[in-house]
Design a protein around this motif. Sequence first.
Motif, PDB file in Angstrom:
ATOM      1  N   PHE A 350       0.812  -1.213   0.000  1.00 22.96           N
ATOM      2  CA  PHE A 350       0.000   0.000   0.000  1.00 22.96           C
ATOM      3  C   PHE A 350       0.853   1.274   0.000  1.00 22.96           C
ATOM      4  N   HIS A 351       2.153   1.144  -0.159  1.00 25.67           N
ATOM      5  CA  HIS A 351       3.004   2.326  -0.028  1.00 25.67           C
ATOM      6  C   HIS A 351       2.702   3.350  -1.111  1.00 25.67           C
ATOM      7  N   GLY A 352       2.386   2.917  -2.335  1.00 22.20           N
ATOM      8  CA  GLY A 352       2.069   3.855  -3.400  1.00 22.20           C
ATOM      9  C   GLY A 352       0.794   4.628  -3.121  1.00 22.20           C
ATOM     10  N   PHE A 353      -0.191   3.972  -2.518  1.00 22.45           N
ATOM     11  CA  PHE A 353      -1.443   4.655  -2.185  1.00 22.45           C
ATOM     12  C   PHE A 353      -1.233   5.644  -1.032  1.00 22.45           C
ATOM     13  N   ALA A 354      -0.352   5.295  -0.114  1.00 21.81           N
ATOM     14  CA  ALA A 354      -0.034   6.235   0.959  1.00 21.81           C
ATOM     15  C   ALA A 354       0.716   7.451   0.414  1.00 21.81           C
ATOM     16  N   TYR A 355       1.633   7.199  -0.508  1.00 21.38           N
ATOM     17  CA  TYR A 355       2.378   8.290  -1.127  1.00 21.38           C
ATOM     18  C   TYR A 355       1.430   9.238  -1.857  1.00 21.38           C
ATOM     19  N   ASP A 356       0.533   8.681  -2.696  1.00 18.45           N
ATOM     20  CA  ASP A 356      -0.429   9.530  -3.396  1.00 18.45           C
ATOM     21  C   ASP A 356      -1.421  10.163  -2.432  1.00 18.45           C
ATOM     22  N   GLY A 357      -1.716   9.487  -1.308  1.00 17.76           N
ATOM     23  CA  GLY A 357      -2.637  10.053  -0.332  1.00 17.76           C
ATOM     24  C   GLY A 357      -2.110  11.328   0.287  1.00 17.76           C
ATOM     25  N   ILE A 358      -0.815  11.386   0.587  1.00 18.47           N
ATOM     26  CA  ILE A 358      -0.224  12.616   1.119  1.00 18.47           C
ATOM     27  C   ILE A 358      -0.321  13.726   0.094  1.00 18.47           C
ATOM     28  N   TRP A 359      -0.119  13.406  -1.175  1.00 16.88           N
ATOM     29  CA  TRP A 359      -0.265  14.411  -2.218  1.00 16.88           C
ATOM     30  C   TRP A 359      -1.725  14.879  -2.330  1.00 16.88           C
ATOM     31  N   VAL A 360      -2.672  13.973  -2.130  1.00 13.42           N
ATOM     32  CA  VAL A 360      -4.091  14.359  -2.153  1.00 13.42           C
ATOM     33  C   VAL A 360      -4.370  15.348  -1.024  1.00 13.42           C
ATOM     34  N   ILE A 361      -3.863  15.083   0.182  1.00 12.74           N
ATOM     35  CA  ILE A 361      -4.075  15.976   1.323  1.00 12.74           C
ATOM     36  C   ILE A 361      -3.453  17.342   1.040  1.00 12.74           C
ATOM     37  N   ALA A 362      -2.241  17.330   0.503  1.00 17.11           N
ATOM     38  CA  ALA A 362      -1.560  18.590   0.227  1.00 17.11           C
ATOM     39  C   ALA A 362      -2.334  19.408  -0.801  1.00 17.11           C
ATOM     40  N   LYS A 363      -2.762  18.761  -1.887  1.00 14.76           N
ATOM     41  CA  LYS A 363      -3.504  19.479  -2.907  1.00 14.76           C
ATOM     42  C   LYS A 363      -4.841  19.971  -2.361  1.00 14.76           C
ATOM     43  N   THR A 364      -5.497  19.168  -1.530  1.00 15.74           N
ATOM     44  CA  THR A 364      -6.794  19.559  -0.979  1.00 15.74           C
ATOM     45  C   THR A 364      -6.661  20.771  -0.044  1.00 15.74           C
ATOM     46  N   LEU A 365      -5.704  20.693   0.866  1.00 14.00           N
ATOM     47  CA  LEU A 365      -5.535  21.808   1.803  1.00 14.00           C
ATOM     48  C   LEU A 365      -5.084  23.061   1.071  1.00 14.00           C
ATOM     49  N   ASN A 366      -4.272  22.882   0.067  1.00 10.33           N
ATOM     50  CA  ASN A 366      -3.828  24.048  -0.698  1.00 10.33           C
ATOM     51  C   ASN A 366      -5.008  24.691  -1.430  1.00 10.33           C
ATOM     52  N   ARG A 367      -5.882  23.852  -1.986  1.00 12.35           N
ATOM     53  CA  ARG A 367      -7.047  24.380  -2.688  1.00 12.35           C
ATOM     54  C   ARG A 367      -8.004  25.035  -1.695  1.00 12.35           C
ATOM     55  N   VAL A 368      -8.225  24.450  -0.519  1.00 14.43           N
ATOM     56  CA  VAL A 368      -9.089  25.050   0.499  1.00 14.43           C
ATOM     57  C   VAL A 368      -8.497  26.372   0.988  1.00 14.43           C
ATOM     58  N   ARG A 369      -7.177  26.399   1.129  1.00 13.83           N
ATOM     59  CA  ARG A 369      -6.515  27.627   1.556  1.00 13.83           C
ATOM     60  C   ARG A 369      -6.764  28.735   0.546  1.00 13.83           C
ATOM     61  N   GLU A 370      -6.681  28.383  -0.745  1.00  9.00           N
ATOM     62  CA  GLU A 370      -6.914  29.392  -1.772  1.00  9.00           C
ATOM     63  C   GLU A 370      -8.354  29.864  -1.756  1.00  9.00           C
ATOM     64  N   LEU A 371      -9.274  28.974  -1.545  1.00  8.18           N
ATOM     65  CA  LEU A 371     -10.671  29.364  -1.500  1.00  8.18           C
ATOM     66  C   LEU A 371     -10.963  30.268  -0.302  1.00  8.18           C
ATOM     67  N   LEU A 372     -10.355  29.922   0.823  1.00  9.68           N
ATOM     68  CA  LEU A 372     -10.586  30.745   2.012  1.00  9.68           C
ATOM     69  C   LEU A 372      -9.964  32.134   1.855  1.00  9.68           C
ATOM     70  N   ARG A 373      -8.784  32.180   1.271  1.00 10.01           N
ATOM     71  CA  ARG A 373      -8.143  33.472   1.052  1.00 10.01           C
ATOM     72  C   ARG A 373      -8.941  34.309   0.050  1.00 10.01           C
ATOM     73  N   THR A 374      -9.513  33.639  -0.924  1.00 12.08           N
ATOM     74  CA  THR A 374     -10.342  34.379  -1.884  1.00 12.08           C
ATOM     75  C   THR A 374     -11.565  34.960  -1.201  1.00 12.08           C
ATOM     76  N   LYS A 375     -12.178  34.186  -0.351  1.00 13.52           N
ATOM     77  CA  LYS A 375     -13.329  34.687   0.387  1.00 13.52           C
ATOM     78  C   LYS A 375     -12.941  35.828   1.333  1.00 13.52           C
ATOM     79  N   GLU A 376     -11.772  35.676   1.916  1.00 13.04           N
ATOM     80  CA  GLU A 376     -11.307  36.714   2.859  1.00 13.04           C
ATOM     81  C   GLU A 376     -11.067  38.032   2.122  1.00 13.04           C
ATOM     82  N   ARG A 377     -10.538  37.951   0.917  1.00 16.23           N
ATOM     83  CA  ARG A 377     -10.292  39.171   0.145  1.00 16.23           C
ATOM     84  C   ARG A 377     -11.610  39.789  -0.331  1.00 16.23           C
ATOM     85  N   GLN A 378     -12.582  38.954  -0.556  1.00 17.67           N
ATOM     86  CA  GLN A 378     -13.861  39.467  -1.026  1.00 17.67           C
ATOM     87  C   GLN A 378     -14.698  40.062   0.104  1.00 17.67           C
TER      88      GLN A 378
END
Length: 937
Positions: A350-378
């Motif tokens: 399962f190491h490959g799925f764990a590796y991709d899972g960390i990338w999923v978390i990073a991309k998700t939090l980064n996208r949520v961060r961008e959405l929150l910052r966009t809302k904050e600016r608005q």
Amino acid sequence: MAPTRRDCSGWEMFLPAGRLLLFALLFHPGVAKVCNDRTKHEQDNSWFLKKEEALNIMVLMPMNESALMSSISQGIEPAVQLAIEHINDSGEYPFSLITKIYDTECDNAKGLRAFFDAICYGPKHLMIFGGVCPSVTSIIAESLEGWNLVQLSFAATTPVLADKKKYPNFFRTVPSDNAVNPAVIKFLNYYNWSRVGTLTQDVQRFSEVRNDLTYELEKANIHIADTESFSNDPCVNVKKLKDNDVRIIIGQFDEHLASKVFCCAYNLNMYGSKYQWIIPGWYQRNWWEQANNTNCTSRKLLTAMEGYISVDFEPLSSRPVKGISGRTPKEYEKEYYRELQQKGVEASKFHGFAYDGIWVIAKTLNRVRELLRTKERQNMYHNFTVDDREVGKMVLDVMNETNFYGVTGQVMFRNGERMGTIKFNQFQGGQEVKVGEYNSIADILDLQNNSIKFQGVEPPKDRTFVRLQRRHINVPLYSILSTITILGMLMAGAFLFFNIKNRNHRLIKMSSPYMNNLIILGGMLSYASIFLFGLDGGFVSDKEFETLCTVRTWILIVGYTTAFGAMFAKTWRVHAIFKNVKMKKKIIKDQKLLIIVGGMLLIDLCILICWQIVDPLRRTVEEYSLEADPQGRDIAIRPFLEHCENTHMTIWLGIVYAYKGLLMLFGCFLAWETRNVSIPALNDSKYIGMSVYNVGIMCIIGAAVSFLTRDQPNVQFCIVALVIIFCSTITLCLVFVPKLITMRTNPDAATQNRRLKFTQNQKKEDSKTSTSVTSVNQTNTSRLDGLQTDNHRLRMRITELDKELEEVTMQLQDTPEKTPYIKQNHYPDANNILSIRNFTDGKDGEKSILKNHLEQKPQAQWGSMDPSRISRGPLEDINSPEHIQRRLSLQLPILHHAYLPSIGGVDASCTSPNGSPGSSPRHRHMPPSYRVMVSGL
């Protein structure tokens, strides 16, 4: 060595109800607030405004080496650390991920405690990563909605977690166990397998996969021939699969029971070119050696396992494409194994799925961060705040939109389930070889060319394909018997030509040529039925076959009645003439015999017409048990045979057999009664009796053997044809061959030989009488027998003389000028007839024979005439009272006589007009009492 996934929990490992209720209360959001207040952790959601913020991720895994599935976690940690390094090195993410591992020990209670401690005493976690043991994962995932947290698992494959109503905040980068089912359906369709069976271990995890597979199979219109489940011993269930002719078997069981399954398959011969096993592909390497707890050796297991297909998710993509990390799967794998060597731990699948899972978390939090910052600016008031519920909702939305290419392939989710790649391996030569893969996103099955090696020349069939094979009559056999039949018909034609050509000859005329023609016609009809009996559905259509059923039955029955009815009619006439000596004779002409034969045929027609109207013959098909293909192909042969049958076949056959049997018995009786009548020109009873005997025996034997061999058409047709050929041939030969021989050797022997023999026997008897009186007493018995024989011969002579006298009488009435000829030539024969007709019969006559022979003097010769009568005129002599009385005495017997018409008539020329009765020794010395006796006989 890749560790295995196991269902280590089950509902039996869950906490007691009271304890679960306690933890449910603790997990309530209100309780969570108290926990955070008590530990002084403030609800701070300003992490998206900071740069270089360290974001905490909760990691739940069994780390204790004594815990189940801990080997998975130990091989996962290097992949997680490698993913975080690659994320940090990419420079695209303005934060760093910090993973905090909490040991669940694969125990429900300890896992809940670890989760509670992480919530109450740990840092604020934006997401949860992990979840290996199904039971622990399912309990925690069910409460995530209350905590506004999203969990991403890399190893929990249980189908239970696919229920979005119960686990709405659960995602996984590893495909579910149910994800292999669409791949299996695609594989089945590729080989056109539309009939399968399932064999499932009686465990919830496998049962859920089986249930989903059943749904997918029904949706794909694939028939499930049998569904079997077992707990410990699978042999009974495997036997049921074989009995139901299941060839494609989809198994759901762990490797410990897999060895038992294949041991049973070996013992039941359910392997090789006729069977295809499809089993899970997540077993340990060389599992058959470690999990073999059966009485089968490894060699037997390997023999049964050869060629099985295993289905599992692809741990790493096989495509050489750089993913989100800028590395190909092979490049990442090298780095991963380098980390493993440094830490000295075993790899996890399962190491490959764990590796991709960390990338999923990073991309998700980064996208949520961008959405929150966009809302904050608005937000124009710059007092933007966000609570955990809103953040959790945004995380869920972003997770569902995930789509990138990782080391495990395309990473995307559908209702929280990973749409991954499924691989197909085949067991070849003691090891598994990859033969193809299935892309669940594109729904494409890609099988490597010539990589799958089936045990036969072609893929196994999904069932025993039954090929209907008609049991037909062999063409060579039909040709041979048809040739023999044609020869028989030519012989019958030759007999018919002979009979018609010589119909006016005395020998043929006395044997009733019309009856002979009917015998030949019946034989030819019987011959013709053989051609129809040899035709089956291979030569004619079904409708034509039903017509043949009726036609051949009619032809055979009518032919039999025509031939043997004519013979029986002839035999009856001989019996009526020679056995009923005291009855008043009636005219028995050929027309009467034709009426008798016609009556027999009328009875046949009545039976056949009623049969056809009430219960006609139909084409029925009788199928037999399956047989192996003689050419060794993976098919079964089901022979079938066409019959002519109806609803009440036994009743109709009984009626026909009873009627024909009565005719045979009657014919046998007549032949036995006339067995001592041996006049070649008149009597065929000897040969007719032989024919009846042979035909009767052959028909009984043929009917019995034909009934016993009804499932062997060649044998049945051969027997029926030979019986018909033999019966028809022997009948025709016995009736006509003696006539041919007689006609060729001595055409007149029919009467001359009998007359000569009669004269010689009489001379011998007279010489004995004149020698000694005592010799008569000694030869009394033999002479009486001789007289009886002579009586039959004399009756033939009387018939000939009656014919001549009838002609003379007609001449006397029409042409008086022929009287001198009559007086000179025919009056002696007339006296002869009158003398013979005064004979008497009986035992008293036998005694008077000897007495009169000793006492009386010989009488005057027959035919002596008064000279005064000769000198009279013709007209005076004819009209005299004496001649009138004489004519009446001659004409009255003739009018009531039945011999001449009954045998077809005798030509007047057959009797020699020069033979004088007076010159015969018998006429000279026979006493009057002898005359009386012969006439009575």
